[in-house]
Scaffold this motif. Structure first.
Motif, PDB file in Angstrom:
ATOM      1  N   LEU A 305       0.797  -1.232   0.000  1.00 56.58           N
ATOM      2  CA  LEU A 305       0.000   0.000   0.000  1.00 56.58           C
ATOM      3  C   LEU A 305       0.829   1.282   0.000  1.00 56.58           C
ATOM      4  N   GLY A 306       2.126   1.165   0.219  1.00 56.65           N
ATOM      5  CA  GLY A 306       2.960   2.361   0.344  1.00 56.65           C
ATOM      6  C   GLY A 306       2.869   3.296  -0.850  1.00 56.65           C
ATOM      7  N   VAL A 307       2.884   2.739  -2.063  1.00 56.87           N
ATOM      8  CA  VAL A 307       2.851   3.581  -3.262  1.00 56.87           C
ATOM      9  C   VAL A 307       1.483   4.227  -3.474  1.00 56.87           C
ATOM     10  N   HIS A 308       0.469   3.723  -2.772  1.00 55.09           N
ATOM     11  CA  HIS A 308      -0.887   4.258  -2.920  1.00 55.09           C
ATOM     12  C   HIS A 308      -1.310   5.116  -1.724  1.00 55.09           C
ATOM     13  N   ALA A 309      -0.398   5.397  -0.815  1.00 50.78           N
ATOM     14  CA  ALA A 309      -0.764   6.079   0.433  1.00 50.78           C
ATOM     15  C   ALA A 309      -1.381   7.454   0.172  1.00 50.78           C
ATOM     16  N   ARG A 310      -0.736   8.260  -0.654  1.00 54.24           N
ATOM     17  CA  ARG A 310      -1.253   9.611  -0.915  1.00 54.24           C
ATOM     18  C   ARG A 310      -2.609   9.547  -1.612  1.00 54.24           C
ATOM     19  N   TYR A 311      -2.739   8.647  -2.571  1.00 57.54           N
ATOM     20  CA  TYR A 311      -4.019   8.480  -3.270  1.00 57.54           C
ATOM     21  C   TYR A 311      -5.110   8.094  -2.280  1.00 57.54           C
ATOM     22  N   TYR A 312      -4.823   7.118  -1.419  1.00 61.46           N
ATOM     23  CA  TYR A 312      -5.833   6.633  -0.482  1.00 61.46           C
ATOM     24  C   TYR A 312      -6.269   7.737   0.479  1.00 61.46           C
ATOM     25  N   VAL A 313      -5.311   8.469   1.017  1.00 62.45           N
ATOM     26  CA  VAL A 313      -5.645   9.538   1.970  1.00 62.45           C
ATOM     27  C   VAL A 313      -6.486  10.612   1.279  1.00 62.45           C
ATOM     28  N   ARG A 314      -6.129  10.973   0.059  1.00 61.86           N
ATOM     29  CA  ARG A 314      -6.898  11.988  -0.674  1.00 61.86           C
ATOM     30  C   ARG A 314      -8.331  11.522  -0.912  1.00 61.86           C
ATOM     31  N   GLU A 315      -8.497  10.279  -1.362  1.00 62.48           N
ATOM     32  CA  GLU A 315      -9.832   9.766  -1.651  1.00 62.48           C
ATOM     33  C   GLU A 315     -10.676   9.638  -0.386  1.00 62.48           C
ATOM     34  N   MET A 316     -10.058   9.281   0.716  1.00 66.62           N
ATOM     35  CA  MET A 316     -10.805   9.187   1.971  1.00 66.62           C
ATOM     36  C   MET A 316     -11.241  10.566   2.454  1.00 66.62           C
ATOM     37  N   ARG A 317     -10.420  11.560   2.241  1.00 71.94           N
ATOM     38  CA  ARG A 317     -10.820  12.924   2.622  1.00 71.94           C
ATOM     39  C   ARG A 317     -11.971  13.408   1.746  1.00 71.94           C
ATOM     40  N   ILE A 318     -11.905  13.122   0.464  1.00 68.02           N
ATOM     41  CA  ILE A 318     -13.017  13.476  -0.432  1.00 68.02           C
ATOM     42  C   ILE A 318     -14.296  12.768   0.006  1.00 68.02           C
ATOM     43  N   LEU A 319     -14.164  11.496   0.389  1.00 69.95           N
ATOM     44  CA  LEU A 319     -15.324  10.733   0.865  1.00 69.95           C
ATOM     45  C   LEU A 319     -15.951  11.387   2.092  1.00 69.95           C
ATOM     46  N   ALA A 320     -15.120  11.816   3.028  1.00 63.86           N
ATOM     47  CA  ALA A 320     -15.630  12.448   4.247  1.00 63.86           C
ATOM     48  C   ALA A 320     -16.286  13.793   3.939  1.00 63.86           C
ATOM     49  N   TYR A 321     -15.658  14.600   3.081  1.00 69.74           N
ATOM     50  CA  TYR A 321     -16.252  15.893   2.709  1.00 69.74           C
ATOM     51  C   TYR A 321     -17.602  15.679   2.025  1.00 69.74           C
ATOM     52  N   THR A 322     -17.651  14.705   1.110  1.00 66.53           N
ATOM     53  CA  THR A 322     -18.899  14.429   0.386  1.00 66.53           C
ATOM     54  C   THR A 322     -19.993  13.976   1.350  1.00 66.53           C
TER      55      THR A 322
END
Length: 405
Positions: A305-322
């Motif tokens: 998951l290391g290479v996807h860490a930034r992507y995952y955090v960004r998508e989770m923040r978008i999910l929470a905002y939505t």
């Protein structure tokens, strides 16, 4: 059920330790990773793999180019060569391979096909265990050709897929998982079918296919047996991480938060427990804290998951905002910032970025300090879906016409 015990070879915890050693940002974890790496190398008599690591370190240290080190090379620089250990490992390898060759020769002279197949598999498994990729792959292919039973053939194909996982060879993984699926469709049992689900899910999450991975992880939760490729605790962690991103609130509650298998392990994974609980219960300030800790303590140190860490955090923040914005027609920036435990400046910058890329349906009235939701109409959404699907269909038709004509 599987006819034979599935051996945990090669040991897939070792590339994880190697990955940690390769990351300078994880220096606080290096000593433990180095210790576990050496323990595993000694336990499995991994002479060829140890030699490849230390040879990479030697060649890198003598190279003048600053970009000459790969991931494994960077890690091996922290793993100094112990000539005595290497000699002991290679001596043990030589003796065991000699014994296995003698067993195979005897089987070919005096025994039947079953005994020959067993001898070939024993040698192939030992080469796989000690981390000799090329020889292990060739030996497993030979064993596959000489093994008659469907179940045993599936096991060999899955072992080759694990060799691919161990060495990070994606082509090998995809090729032999496809072969395993074909063999299982011919008559594989439920245990091997469920183990293939785990292999496939692990591969999918490694290439950022979180939705498909989540479906397979969650489907295999109650039937998990693939401890040769991942521990049950790590498997549950993958299921929760992918499920939190891809499931709606109702499904998240049903399939993750209320899952007996997840609840069995979640005390050992408190960060993930906090993440899904606070997301579901709309405690966004606590959710942000849990997400930041998850990134640093789970995602970044993970080989998968290391290479996807930034992507995952960004998508989770978008999910929470939505999730929050969908409940209101408008909100003040101040109340949003308070809900997420951040400053007004941060929330303004964050939302502006996601709105400008159409990831959030809202607009910001900075003069009055208000965020207004702008939900697209149902007809507009349906039109956009039709246009996108139509483009895909036209592209496929054009490709097909080139093949046919």
């Amino acid at each position: 059920m599987a006819e034979e015990v599935v051996l945990p070879i090669p040991n897939l915890t070792l590339p994880q330790n190697l990955y940690v050693l390769s990351n300078p940002a994880l220096k606080h974890l290096h000593e433990n990773a180095r210790s576990k790496l050496l323990e595993g190398i000694k336990a499995d008599e991994m002479g060829p793999w140890y030699r490849s690591l230390t040879t990479a370190a030697s060649s890198s240290s003598s190279s003048s180019g600053p970009a000459s080190a790969s991931t494994s090379t960077s890690a091996s620089l922290s793993l100094s060569l112990d000539s005595k250990l290497l000699a002991e490992l290679e001596s043990a390898n030589e003796q065991e391979l000699k014994r296995l060759d003698e067993r195979l020769a005897d089987a070919e002279k005096t025994e039947g096909e079953t005994e020959i197949s067993d001898a070939l598999k024993a040698k192939a498994n030992y080469l796989t265990r000690i981390g000799d990729k090329d020889k292990a792959f060739a030996a497993q292919k030979l064993a596959l050709e000489k093994t008659p039973g469907l179940g045993s053939r599936i096991d060999i194909v899955l072992t080759i897929a694990r060799i691919g996982f161990f060495f990070g060879d994606t082509n090998l993984v995809t090729e032999y998982m496809a072969k395993a699926e074909k063999l299982i469709d011919e008559g594989g049992d439920w245990d091997r079918r469920n183990r293939l689900k785990v292999y496939t899910a692990l591969h999918l999450i490694s290439i950022r296919q979180f939705k498909r991975a989540a479906d397979l992880f969650l489907d295999a939760l109650s039937t998990f047996t693939a401890t040769e490729v991942i521990s049950f605790t790590d498997f549950v962690a993958m299921a929760v991480i992918s499920g939190a991103l891809c499931l709606g609130r109702v499904e998240l509650k049903k399939k993750v938060i209320s899952s007996p298998e997840v609840n069995q392990v979640i005390p050992d994974l408190p960060l993930l427990g906090d993440l899904v609980k606070n997301l579901y219960e709309c405690h966004y300030d606590k959710f942000f804290v849990a997400l930041a800790e998850l990134e640093q303590n789970v995602l970044v140190p993970s080989r998968v998951l290391g290479v996807h860490a930034r992507y995952y955090v960004r998508e989770m923040r978008i999910l929470a905002y939505t999730q929050l914005l969908e409940s209101y027609r408008s909100l003040t920036l101040e109340s949003l910032a308070r809900a997420f435990g951040v400053s007004v400046e941060f929330i303004d910058s964050e939302l502006s970025r996601f709105i400008s890329t159409s990831r959030l349906h809202a607009r910001i009235d900075r003069v009055n300090g208000i965020v207004e939701t702008t939900r697209p109409s149902l007809k507009t959404m349906q039109y956009e879906v039709v246009v996108k699907q139509g483009d895909v269909l036209l592209n496929e038709v054009q490709r097909l016409s080139k093949v046919l004509y």
